[in-house]
Each structure stands twice: as structure tokens, then as C-alpha cells.
Design an enzyme around this catalytic site. Structure first.
Site, short mmCIF file in Angstrom:
data_model
loop_
_atom_site.label_atom_id
_atom_site.label_comp_id
_atom_site.label_asym_id
_atom_site.label_seq_id
_atom_site.Cartn_x
_atom_site.Cartn_y
_atom_site.Cartn_z
N LYS A 125 38.41 21.15 49.32
CA LYS A 125 38.92 20.04 50.14
C LYS A 125 39.80 19.17 49.27
O LYS A 125 39.61 19.11 48.06
CB LYS A 125 37.76 19.20 50.67
CG LYS A 125 38.09 18.36 51.90
CD LYS A 125 37.95 19.17 53.16
CE LYS A 125 38.51 18.42 54.37
NZ LYS A 125 38.16 19.13 55.61
N ASP A 165 43.64 17.89 58.06
CA ASP A 165 42.40 17.15 58.35
C ASP A 165 42.90 15.79 58.85
O ASP A 165 44.06 15.69 59.31
CB ASP A 165 41.51 17.05 57.10
CG ASP A 165 40.08 16.59 57.43
OD1 ASP A 165 39.26 17.43 57.82
OD2 ASP A 165 39.77 15.38 57.32
P1 NDP Z 1 43.33 13.19 63.26
O1 NDP Z 1 43.97 12.45 62.17
O2 NDP Z 1 44.16 14.06 64.15
O3 NDP Z 1 42.52 12.21 64.20
C1 NDP Z 1 41.53 11.38 63.71
C2 NDP Z 1 41.04 10.50 64.84
O4 NDP Z 1 39.88 9.80 64.42
C3 NDP Z 1 42.05 9.45 65.22
O5 NDP Z 1 41.91 9.14 66.57
C4 NDP Z 1 41.63 8.28 64.33
O6 NDP Z 1 42.03 7.00 64.80
C5 NDP Z 1 40.12 8.41 64.41
N1 NDP Z 1 39.52 7.77 63.24
C6 NDP Z 1 39.74 8.03 61.94
N2 NDP Z 1 39.02 7.21 61.16
C7 NDP Z 1 38.33 6.42 62.00
C8 NDP Z 1 37.40 5.37 61.81
N3 NDP Z 1 37.04 4.97 60.58
N4 NDP Z 1 36.88 4.78 62.91
C9 NDP Z 1 37.22 5.18 64.13
N5 NDP Z 1 38.11 6.17 64.38
C10 NDP Z 1 38.63 6.78 63.33
O7 NDP Z 1 42.16 14.07 62.56
P2 NDP Z 1 41.40 15.33 63.13
O8 NDP Z 1 41.27 15.26 64.59
O9 NDP Z 1 42.00 16.54 62.51
O10 NDP Z 1 39.98 15.16 62.43
C11 NDP Z 1 38.91 14.46 63.07
C12 NDP Z 1 37.59 14.87 62.44
O11 NDP Z 1 37.39 16.27 62.60
C13 NDP Z 1 37.47 14.63 60.94
O12 NDP Z 1 36.13 14.32 60.62
C14 NDP Z 1 37.83 15.98 60.34
O13 NDP Z 1 37.28 16.14 59.06
C15 NDP Z 1 37.17 16.90 61.35
N6 NDP Z 1 37.65 18.26 61.40
C16 NDP Z 1 38.98 18.55 61.58
C17 NDP Z 1 39.40 19.85 61.68
C18 NDP Z 1 40.82 20.21 61.98
O14 NDP Z 1 41.09 21.40 62.14
N7 NDP Z 1 41.74 19.27 62.07
C19 NDP Z 1 38.45 20.97 61.54
C20 NDP Z 1 37.08 20.56 61.42
C21 NDP Z 1 36.72 19.26 61.34
P3 NDP Z 1 43.29 6.26 64.11
O15 NDP Z 1 44.48 7.00 64.60
O16 NDP Z 1 43.20 4.87 64.59
O17 NDP Z 1 43.10 6.37 62.63
O1 2IT Z 2 37.05 20.35 58.11
C1 2IT Z 2 37.68 21.40 58.36
O2 2IT Z 2 37.09 22.46 58.54
C2 2IT Z 2 39.14 21.33 58.42
N1 2IT Z 2 39.70 20.26 58.29
C3 2IT Z 2 39.93 22.59 58.64
C4 2IT Z 2 40.10 23.33 57.33
C5 2IT Z 2 41.02 24.51 57.38
O3 2IT Z 2 41.25 25.04 56.29
O4 2IT Z 2 41.49 24.91 58.44
#
Ligand code: NDP
Ligand code: 2IT
Length: 445
Positions: A125, A165
Site C-alpha cells: 500500500k 484508493d
Molecule cells: P474515493 O476517494 O473515491 O471516495 C472516498 C469517499 O469517502 C468520498 O466520498 C470522501 O468524501 C469520503 N471520505 C473520505 N474520508 C472521509 C472522512 N474522514 N469522513 C467522511 N467521509 C470521508 O475513495 P474510494 O471510494 O476508492 O475508497 C473508499 C474506501 O474504500 C476506502 O476505505 C478505500 O480504502 C476502500 N477501498 C477502495 C477500493 C477501490 O478499488 N477504490 C478497493 C477496496 C477498498 P470527501 O470527498 O469529502 O473526502
Molecule cells: O483497498 C484496496 O483493495 C484497493 N484500494 C484496491 C487495490 C488494488 O490494487 O486494486
């Protein structure tokens, strides 16, 4: 003190102040007790000490120039945690809250998640404390180019393959890839989540959210239940949240609330996702706008209140520790029946305990439930290596199969050790077994 307890104590003492890392390690290690007891050879090989210590940690300076000509300096991180079962794989997070503890908790989780996918990917990561909010496209590009100017020497298609992420989506991956290609003179699958015109995979964008709902759907089916007519809360409004919402709606659920870090929207008629996509994906604006555009919706400043809305299903898809013990109790009191973690570690240890103890609540932990994103990243890597493309239908079908298999594996692992229905234990144990086996086979490395 047991071996597991000693390792945990040592880990806390040797990594002082890393509270997110301590939290993830506590959750994981304490559930591994049955496996460790069945394998006394692990202690002799200091397997857990090695498992919890990253193979390599890269910390670097990221200097860039903003639109006013001011030189800015951010911190860059890449933790290459474990390569026993495949090249390091895991996302990059750009958010002001990023520090070594956050990257290490995410990396540790990633090892087991990637193992659960059944695909050959190790755990890593990275990220930065850079805040993409309010930055111009040029500033984002300048930052990404500077970040990659250091990172490129540590990664590679068979070494370490980053992805997105929080704060890193298609735009950032594009700039990062462009700089990697320029520095190395190689067009290879070194990043996933790439655009479709330069080696990306169909369905990768949707994969984490869709995968979460595929697993949830399977858990419901085995209980004679379905998403049809269910009231759902999806926190966040980023990549994972949007596509979790989309798939839940396709399966007949009513999603009534979402948020960003400023506050939440509540729409009793069901969220109109096209409006959310326009605001978040196209305009990069605040979720508050939704309530200004959709008359049936209200907006409330602050996030925590979202968990006081009664629902059948809660899908936290924003960030770590967004559900604390108190919010978990409120959800349970209001009748929640399923909690599926789209985000990484969205429930505190107290919240997990509340869900696990509540009668009839099905809790699907992050490392299993959100594995669809990285699984599809591994499918993207396979397509890159083979220099071919699969159709959306093919990738989607593979994703669904992977999520159903993960569900069955964690269910079986929990049963095998006498903890039926405890998917936290099931996921940790099922993920760990393969990594432990590979590490033992490699000797003391
Ligand atoms: P994005 O940046 O696309 O979206 C993040 C969202 O979460 C936004 O709406 C953001 O709001 C909100 N957010 C972030 N920090 C906070 C906070 N402290 N309090 C409230 N809301 C918050 O990220 P992702 O959708 O990619 O990721 C979301 C989660 O999913 C993370 O935990 C990530 O690790 C996990 N994840 C992502 C994967 C992926 O493929 N992208 C895979 C597996 C897990 P704002 O815009 O206001 O910051
Ligand atoms: O938390 C996660 O699994 C991710 N942000 C996706 C990682 C990836 O390599 O697709």
C-alpha cells in the site's frame, strides 16, 4: 501469554503511536489463535513476527509547484508488506490524514485480502498526505509526476503494482502511468485501474462496489433473503460508494442516504444515482448539492448522524473508523440485519464487537467484502500480461464467481474452527493459511 499475545505486545512497543496499525494487527492476530495452535512450527519460524513486519518501507519527499508558483513538499509512502504469494499489490491513497500508521494498517489488511481473492498477488500500500481537494488539473499532474519520479524505481509489473484508493482515481492513475512510461520507456501493467484506452480493464471502476453487493447478495440468498425492497445506507460518495449503490439498486434495494466528509444526504424516495454521479464524478463538487437539486432530499452537516437513519443494510464505503461502538449500537437498535464493509476498517473494534454480539446481524468484514476491487485489478494484470481484453460480461462474471467463492471460503473457515457465522475469524484465517504456507515454503526470508 500466548505466542499471539506476545507478538502483539511487541508490535505495539516497536511501532509506537501507530494506532491504526495496532488496531488492524489486534483484530487480525487475536483471531488467528486457533491456526497458530494447530501449527507449533510457526512460532519456531517466527512466522507472525515476519508477517507483521513489512518486507520493505519506502519513504520519500514529493516536491511540486502550485499554481501560484509556490514550492510545496509532501510525504510519499510505499510499504511493500508481503510478497509470499505474488508481487506486492495495493492502492495509493492521497489524503491529508495519510501517515505511516495508516499505510501500514492498509498494507497488512491487503495481504490477507489479496490472498482471499485466490489470485497470485502479495500485499502493499502507498500514498501521500497530499490533499487533491481544490487542486487544479495541472497541480494534480505536477504532484503525480513528482510522486512517480521517485516511486518508479521501486515498482514494476512483476514487482509491485499500485492502483487507486481514496483520492486516487482514473485521472491520477493516468498521470502516474504517463510518467512511469516516460521514465522507464515501458508500456506495461505496472498500475491497475488504468483507462480503457491504455490497458485498463472493463468493470475495474465498478468492481469494489459491485463485488461488495455480490457477496452481500450471496450471504442473503443462503438465508432465504434478498435485497429486494430493503432500505440501505451507503456511506461515502466516491468510487466504492457509487458502484455499491448502483448494484444494490439494480437488485431492488432502496438506498436512502450517502455522505462525503462534510455531511450526509437523506432521500426517503431513494437516491437518484445519476445526480450523485454528475456531482461527484463530473463536477467534483460536494454532496450537499444533491439536496439543492432533488426536492425530496435533505442535507445535514456532519457525518455521524447518517447511522441514526433506520435501515436493513449498512454499507460503510468511505474510510476507517467511520462506525464507532455507539453508532453500531444505534444501527442494531434500529434493526440493521446486514453490515457489509466496502471501506477498509470502517468499523472500530468496539463496533465489530457490537455487530458480532447482536442476534441475527450478518457482518461481512472489509478484507473479504471489498476484495472485488483488487481481484479485478489482478484480472487487469492478467489481461496486460496476455496482451488481450475481456468483455465487460466476462470480467463481471469472473468477479461474481470470485466474490461467491470468497464468501464460501470464509464461511467454511469459520465453521472449520467452530466459529460459525463469525466472518471476521473466517476471513482472517482463510486469508492467512495460504500466506503462511507460502512463507514456510520459502524458508527464513
Ligand atoms: P474515493 O476517494 O473515491 O471516495 C472516498 C469517499 O469517502 C468520498 O466520498 C470522501 O468524501 C469520503 N471520505 C473520505 N474520508 C472521509 C472522512 N474522514 N469522513 C467522511 N467521509 C470521508 O475513495 P474510494 O471510494 O476508492 O475508497 C473508499 C474506501 O474504500 C476506502 O476505505 C478505500 O480504502 C476502500 N477501498 C477502495 C477500493 C477501490 O478499488 N477504490 C478497493 C477496496 C477498498 P470527501 O470527498 O469529502 O473526502
Ligand atoms: O483497498 C484496496 O483493495 C484497493 N484500494 C484496491 C487495490 C488494488 O490494487 O486494486
Amino acid at each position: 501469554m500466548t505466542y499471539v499475545e506476545r507478538v502483539l505486545e511487541n508490535l505495539k512497543a516497536r511501532n509506537p503511536g501507530e494506532k491504526e496499525f495496532h488496531q488492524a494487527a489486534t483484530e487480525i492476530l487475536l483471531t488467528l489463535e486457533p491456526v497458530i495452535n494447530a501449527h507449533p512450527e510457526y512460532e519456531k519460524a517466527a512466522l507472525l513476527e515476519r508477517f507483521t513486519e513489512p518486507e520493505r518501507t519506502v519513504l520519500f519527499r514529493v516536491p511540486w509547484v502550485d499554481d501560484n508558483g509556490v514550492v510545496r513538499v509532501n510525504k510519499g509512502y510505499r510499504v511493500q508488506f508481503n510478497s509470499a504469494i505474488g508481487p506486492y499489490k495495493g492502492g495509493l491513497r492521497f489524503h491529508p490524514s495519510v501517515n505511516l500508521s495508516v499505510i501500514k494498517f492498509l498494507g497488512l489488511e491487503q495481504i490477507l485480502k489479496n490472498s482471499l481473492t485466490g489470485l497470485p498477488i502479495g500485499g502493499g500500500k502507498g500514498g501521500s498526505d497530499f490533499d487533491p481537494k481544490g487542486k487544479s488539473d495541472r497541480e494534480i499532474m505536477a504532484f503525480c509526476q513528482s510522486f512517480m519520479t521517485e516511486l518508479y524505481r521501486h515498482i514494476g509489473a512483476d514487482t509491485d503494482v499500485p492502483a487507486g484508493d481514496i483520492g486516487v482515481g482514473a485521472r491520477e492513475v493516468g498521470y502516474l502511468f504517463g510518467q512511469y512510461k516516460r521514465l522507464r520507456n515501458e508500456h506495461v501493467g505496472v498500475l491497475t485501474g488504468r483507462g480503457l484506452s491504455y490497458g485498463g480493464s472493463l468493470i475495474r471502476k465498478e468492481a469494489t462496489g459491485y463485488g461488495l453487493v455480490y457477496m452481500l447478495d450471496e450471504a442473503m440468498k443462503t438465508r432465504g433473503d434478498s435485497l429486494q425492497g430493503k432500505t440501505v445506507i451507503v456511506s461515502g460518495s466516491g468510487n466504492v460508494a457509487i458502484y455499491a449503490c448502483e448494484k444494490a439498486q439494480q437488485l431492488g434495494a432502496k438506498v436512502v442516504a450517502m455522505y462525503d466528509s462534510n455531511g450526509y444526504i437523506y432521500d426517503p424516495n431513494g437516491i437518484d444515482l445519476s445526480v450523485v454521479k454528475q456531482i461527484k464524478e463530473v463536477e467534483r463538487a460536494r454532496i450537499k448539492e444533491y439536496a439543492e437539486r432533488v426536492p425530496s432530499a435533505t442535507y445535514t452537516e456532519g457525518c455521524k448522524g447518517i447511522w441514526t437513519i433506520p435501515c436493513d443494510v449498512a454499507l460503510p464505503c468511505a474510510t476507517q473508523n467511520e462506525i464507532d461502538g455507539e453508532s453500531a449500537k444505534t444501527l442494531v437498535a434500529n434493526g440493521v440485519k446486514y453490515v457489509g464493509e466496502g471501506a477498509n476498517m470502517p468499523s472500530t473494534l468496539e463496533a465489530i464487537e457490537v455487530f458480532q454480539k447482536a442476534n441475527g446481524v450478518v457482518f461481512l468484514p472489509a478484507k473479504a467484502a471489498n476484495a472485488g476491487g483488487v481481484a479485478t485489478s489482478a484480472l487487469e494484470m492478467a489481461q496486460s500480461s496476455g496482451r488481450l481484453y475481456w468483455s465487460a460480461e466476462e470480467v463481471d462474471a469472473k468477479l461474481k464467481t470470485i466474490m461467491v467463492n470468497i464468501y464460501r471460503n470464509i464461511d467454511n473457515a469459520a465453521k472449520k474452527y467452530g466459529f460459525e457465522g463469525n466472518y471476521v475469524m473466517g476471513a482472517n484465517i482463510a486469508g492467512f493459511e495460504k500466506v503462511a504456507d507460502a512463507m514456510m515454503a520459502h524458508g527464513i526470508v
